[in-house]
Design a protein around this motif. Structure first.
Motif, PDB file in Angstrom:
ATOM      1  N   THR A  81       0.862  -1.178   0.000  1.00 53.59           N
ATOM      2  CA  THR A  81       0.000   0.000   0.000  1.00 53.59           C
ATOM      3  C   THR A  81       0.900   1.231   0.000  1.00 53.59           C
ATOM      4  O   THR A  81       1.914   1.276   0.695  1.00 53.59           O
ATOM      5  CB  THR A  81      -0.954   0.050   1.206  1.00 53.59           C
ATOM      6  OG1 THR A  81      -0.195   0.001   2.412  1.00 53.59           O
ATOM      7  CG2 THR A  81      -1.926  -1.121   1.194  1.00 53.59           C
ATOM      8  N   ILE A  82       0.510   2.197  -0.786  1.00 53.72           N
ATOM      9  CA  ILE A  82       1.247   3.447  -0.891  1.00 53.72           C
ATOM     10  C   ILE A  82       0.247   4.574  -0.675  1.00 53.72           C
ATOM     11  O   ILE A  82      -0.768   4.648  -1.370  1.00 53.72           O
ATOM     12  CB  ILE A  82       1.929   3.589  -2.264  1.00 53.72           C
ATOM     13  CG1 ILE A  82       2.961   2.469  -2.459  1.00 53.72           C
ATOM     14  CG2 ILE A  82       2.578   4.959  -2.410  1.00 53.72           C
ATOM     15  CD1 ILE A  82       3.585   2.430  -3.835  1.00 53.72           C
ATOM     16  N   THR A  83       0.531   5.417   0.296  1.00 51.70           N
ATOM     17  CA  THR A  83      -0.321   6.569   0.557  1.00 51.70           C
ATOM     18  C   THR A  83       0.521   7.830   0.505  1.00 51.70           C
ATOM     19  O   THR A  83       1.715   7.801   0.820  1.00 51.70           O
ATOM     20  CB  THR A  83      -1.036   6.460   1.918  1.00 51.70           C
ATOM     21  OG1 THR A  83      -0.052   6.308   2.949  1.00 51.70           O
ATOM     22  CG2 THR A  83      -1.975   5.269   1.970  1.00 51.70           C
ATOM     23  N   THR A  84      -0.108   8.905   0.110  1.00 52.38           N
ATOM     24  CA  THR A  84       0.604  10.177   0.049  1.00 52.38           C
ATOM     25  C   THR A  84      -0.112  11.200   0.922  1.00 52.38           C
ATOM     26  O   THR A  84      -1.326  11.149   1.105  1.00 52.38           O
ATOM     27  CB  THR A  84       0.694  10.709  -1.396  1.00 52.38           C
ATOM     28  OG1 THR A  84      -0.618  10.857  -1.920  1.00 52.38           O
ATOM     29  CG2 THR A  84       1.490   9.773  -2.274  1.00 52.38           C
ATOM     30  N   SER A  85       0.676  12.087   1.457  1.00 53.89           N
ATOM     31  CA  SER A  85       0.151  13.188   2.254  1.00 53.89           C
ATOM     32  C   SER A  85       1.128  14.350   2.115  1.00 53.89           C
ATOM     33  O   SER A  85       2.132  14.244   1.417  1.00 53.89           O
ATOM     34  CB  SER A  85       0.000  12.764   3.719  1.00 53.89           C
ATOM     35  OG  SER A  85       1.248  12.390   4.263  1.00 53.89           O
ATOM     36  N   ILE A  99       5.433  10.156   0.970  1.00 50.63           N
ATOM     37  CA  ILE A  99       4.936   8.888   0.439  1.00 50.63           C
ATOM     38  C   ILE A  99       5.196   7.837   1.500  1.00 50.63           C
ATOM     39  O   ILE A  99       6.337   7.634   1.908  1.00 50.63           O
ATOM     40  CB  ILE A  99       5.639   8.496  -0.877  1.00 50.63           C
ATOM     41  CG1 ILE A  99       5.361   9.524  -1.965  1.00 50.63           C
ATOM     42  CG2 ILE A  99       5.202   7.101  -1.322  1.00 50.63           C
ATOM     43  CD1 ILE A  99       6.098   9.244  -3.269  1.00 50.63           C
ATOM     44  N   GLU A 100       4.120   7.187   1.962  1.00 50.99           N
ATOM     45  CA  GLU A 100       4.254   6.113   2.948  1.00 50.99           C
ATOM     46  C   GLU A 100       4.106   4.778   2.221  1.00 50.99           C
ATOM     47  O   GLU A 100       3.138   4.561   1.505  1.00 50.99           O
ATOM     48  CB  GLU A 100       3.190   6.247   4.021  1.00 50.99           C
ATOM     49  CG  GLU A 100       3.341   7.510   4.839  1.00 50.99           C
ATOM     50  CD  GLU A 100       2.216   7.671   5.844  1.00 50.99           C
ATOM     51  OE1 GLU A 100       2.072   6.776   6.705  1.00 50.99           O
ATOM     52  OE2 GLU A 100       1.502   8.676   5.741  1.00 50.99           O
ATOM     53  N   GLN A 149       4.525   0.798  -8.940  1.00 51.92           N
ATOM     54  CA  GLN A 149       3.543   1.597  -8.203  1.00 51.92           C
ATOM     55  C   GLN A 149       4.233   2.727  -7.444  1.00 51.92           C
ATOM     56  O   GLN A 149       3.697   3.839  -7.365  1.00 51.92           O
ATOM     57  CB  GLN A 149       2.757   0.721  -7.237  1.00 51.92           C
ATOM     58  CG  GLN A 149       1.820  -0.252  -7.901  1.00 51.92           C
ATOM     59  CD  GLN A 149       1.112  -1.121  -6.873  1.00 51.92           C
ATOM     60  OE1 GLN A 149       0.763  -0.677  -5.790  1.00 51.92           O
ATOM     61  NE2 GLN A 149       0.908  -2.380  -7.229  1.00 51.92           N
ATOM     62  N   ALA A 179       3.646   6.691  -8.017  1.00 50.74           N
ATOM     63  CA  ALA A 179       3.227   7.544  -6.899  1.00 50.74           C
ATOM     64  C   ALA A 179       4.128   8.761  -6.776  1.00 50.74           C
ATOM     65  O   ALA A 179       3.664   9.879  -6.538  1.00 50.74           O
ATOM     66  CB  ALA A 179       3.221   6.750  -5.595  1.00 50.74           C
ATOM     67  N   CYS A 209       3.182  12.935  -7.366  1.00 53.42           N
ATOM     68  CA  CYS A 209       3.287  13.936  -6.293  1.00 53.42           C
ATOM     69  C   CYS A 209       3.517  15.312  -6.896  1.00 53.42           C
ATOM     70  O   CYS A 209       4.308  15.473  -7.812  1.00 53.42           O
ATOM     71  CB  CYS A 209       4.457  13.616  -5.356  1.00 53.42           C
ATOM     72  SG  CYS A 209       4.077  12.387  -4.144  1.00 53.42           S
TER      73      CYS A 209
END
Length: 115
Positions: free
Chosen positions: A5-9, A17-18, A30, A34, A38
């Motif tokens: 899983t890749i999440t951005t904030s 990028i987590e 992926q 990601a 960004c």
């Protein structure tokens, strides 16, 4: 095998990028996508948080290098934070600990020149 899983904030220093789960040849693209998605401003700063990374093979390392190259070519900088011991060891063995800016934990990542 743990699902990637890749999440951005965003934090004050820029995008984060987590990455969690297994980063390998089946999904390394992926991470590249990601990073490209960004909104990194010119001379921006990208943080890649690997605190929940369970596994990383050579394709994952290559993806991290590609992300760094993308950021640097855009005039930005990048840090890896919370790098698991096994991945840190791979980076060190390949000499990439001299290429990547690596921080122990997430905390507030300070950019050179910040007061």
């Amino acid at each position: 095998m743990k699902l990637l899983t890749i999440t951005t904030s965003h934090v004050p220093t820029g995008p984060v990028i987590e990455v969690a789960g297994d980063l390998d040849y089946t999904n390394a693209q992926q991470l590249r996508r990601a990073a490209q998605a960004c909104a990194l401003p010119s001379a921006g700063f990208l943080t890649v948080d690997l605190g929940e990374l369970a596994f990383c093979d050579s394709s994952g390392i290559t993806a991290l290098i590609a992300v760094r190259n993308h950021v640097v070519s855009a005039g930005g900088r990048m840090s890896l934070v919370a790098v698991p011991a096994n991945t840190r060891r791979l980076l060190r063995m390949a000499g990439l600990d001299q290429v990547f800016d690596i921080h122990e934990g997430m905390g507030p990542v300070r950019v050179a020149g910040d007061a």
